[in-house]
Scaffold this motif. Sequence first.
Motif, PDB file in Angstrom:
ATOM      1  N   ARG A  93       5.762 -19.309  -6.809  1.00  0.00           N
ATOM      2  CA  ARG A  93       6.375 -19.936  -7.985  1.00  0.00           C
ATOM      3  C   ARG A  93       7.309 -21.077  -7.583  1.00  0.00           C
ATOM      4  O   ARG A  93       7.365 -22.103  -8.269  1.00  0.00           O
ATOM      5  N   CYS A  94       8.029 -20.896  -6.493  1.00  0.00           N
ATOM      6  CA  CYS A  94       8.949 -21.947  -6.033  1.00  0.00           C
ATOM      7  C   CYS A  94       8.186 -23.215  -5.655  1.00  0.00           C
ATOM      8  O   CYS A  94       8.676 -24.333  -5.863  1.00  0.00           O
ATOM      9  N   ILE A  95       6.988 -23.041  -5.090  1.00  0.00           N
ATOM     10  CA  ILE A  95       6.168 -24.205  -4.759  1.00  0.00           C
ATOM     11  C   ILE A  95       5.815 -24.968  -6.030  1.00  0.00           C
ATOM     12  O   ILE A  95       5.898 -26.205  -6.083  1.00  0.00           O
ATOM     13  N   LEU A  96       5.427 -24.230  -7.068  1.00  0.00           N
ATOM     14  CA  LEU A  96       5.108 -24.877  -8.345  1.00  0.00           C
ATOM     15  C   LEU A  96       6.335 -25.543  -8.951  1.00  0.00           C
ATOM     16  O   LEU A  96       6.273 -26.695  -9.400  1.00  0.00           O
ATOM     17  N   PHE A  97       7.465 -24.845  -8.946  1.00  0.00           N
ATOM     18  CA  PHE A  97       8.685 -25.415  -9.520  1.00  0.00           C
ATOM     19  C   PHE A  97       9.130 -26.647  -8.743  1.00  0.00           C
ATOM     20  O   PHE A  97       9.674 -27.592  -9.321  1.00  0.00           O
ATOM     21  N   GLY A  98       8.908 -26.640  -7.422  1.00  0.00           N
ATOM     22  CA  GLY A  98       9.251 -27.810  -6.617  1.00  0.00           C
ATOM     23  C   GLY A  98       8.457 -29.035  -7.029  1.00  0.00           C
ATOM     24  O   GLY A  98       8.976 -30.156  -7.017  1.00  0.00           O
ATOM     25  N   TYR A  99       7.189 -28.824  -7.411  1.00  0.00           N
ATOM     26  CA  TYR A  99       6.371 -29.947  -7.873  1.00  0.00           C
ATOM     27  C   TYR A  99       6.776 -30.405  -9.273  1.00  0.00           C
ATOM     28  O   TYR A  99       6.700 -31.595  -9.585  1.00  0.00           O
ATOM     29  N   LEU A 100       7.239 -29.476 -10.104  1.00  0.00           N
ATOM     30  CA  LEU A 100       7.562 -29.808 -11.485  1.00  0.00           C
ATOM     31  C   LEU A 100       8.912 -30.496 -11.635  1.00  0.00           C
ATOM     32  O   LEU A 100       9.225 -30.995 -12.721  1.00  0.00           O
TER      33      LEU A 100
END
Length: 261
Positions: A93-100
């Motif tokens: 999830r942190c990887i996704l949030f980092g992109y967002l």
Amino acid sequence: AVCLVVAMFPVYWMLNTSFKGQAEIYQKVPTFFPQRFTLEGYDYLVSKTPFLTGIKNSFIIAMVVSLFSIFISYPAANAVARLRFRGRSLLSRCILFGYLVPTSVLYIPLFMLVSKVGLSNTITGLMLIYPTFTLPYAAWMLIPYIRSIPYDIEEAAIVDGCNRIGSMYKIVFPLAIPGIVSTFIFTFALCWGEYLYSLVNINSTEMKTFPVIISNLIYGDIYPWGQIMAGGILAGIPILVVYMLASNFLVGGTTAGGVKQ
């Protein structure tokens, strides 16, 4: 066919406008074909602006950052997709949030970072900044693709004596080539058209990327649409070339029949 026409019409209109003179562009009644075919926009862009230098800078940055992003994100995605460890779901999830995270939130602290390490006003500084949005994107794209590869193939290699690192690069990597190439293309496109970070961090003309050079064609409320559209057409060619060169690797179904059902 209808959807294709609708999608391609803006591209046609860019091409059509790039071959018109300024007077024809600003006519009240638009023309779907140039009444007077001219290359003035292309000639001005190539001969009187540093557009080609900007294309070169953008290509170098996009290529280096894309290769680096794949090099780092592939083992990270492999770990999240294959290994079982505490916090794996949170990391994903942190990887996704980092992109967002919006780029407009980060450009000031990243500008301060680049300035403190002495890389402001250089393409190396942009190479340091761009992975902040390409790495999360590349890792997030690769995780589901690696999960789609049957684990039994990798497990068979481990049983035969291959270690975890060896199976990751000798077994999974060749099977993940279509996903890796697709991710590389989209990562390249993200860097290729990036504008905000380049605008904030680059001042010297010889270091600017092409989006900034195209935006500098606009003076006040005067829009030289012929030159701007010519720049858009020329800037789209490298993306098409990269896609055509990589299209041979975009083949799925390489694991079909590899696992007995």
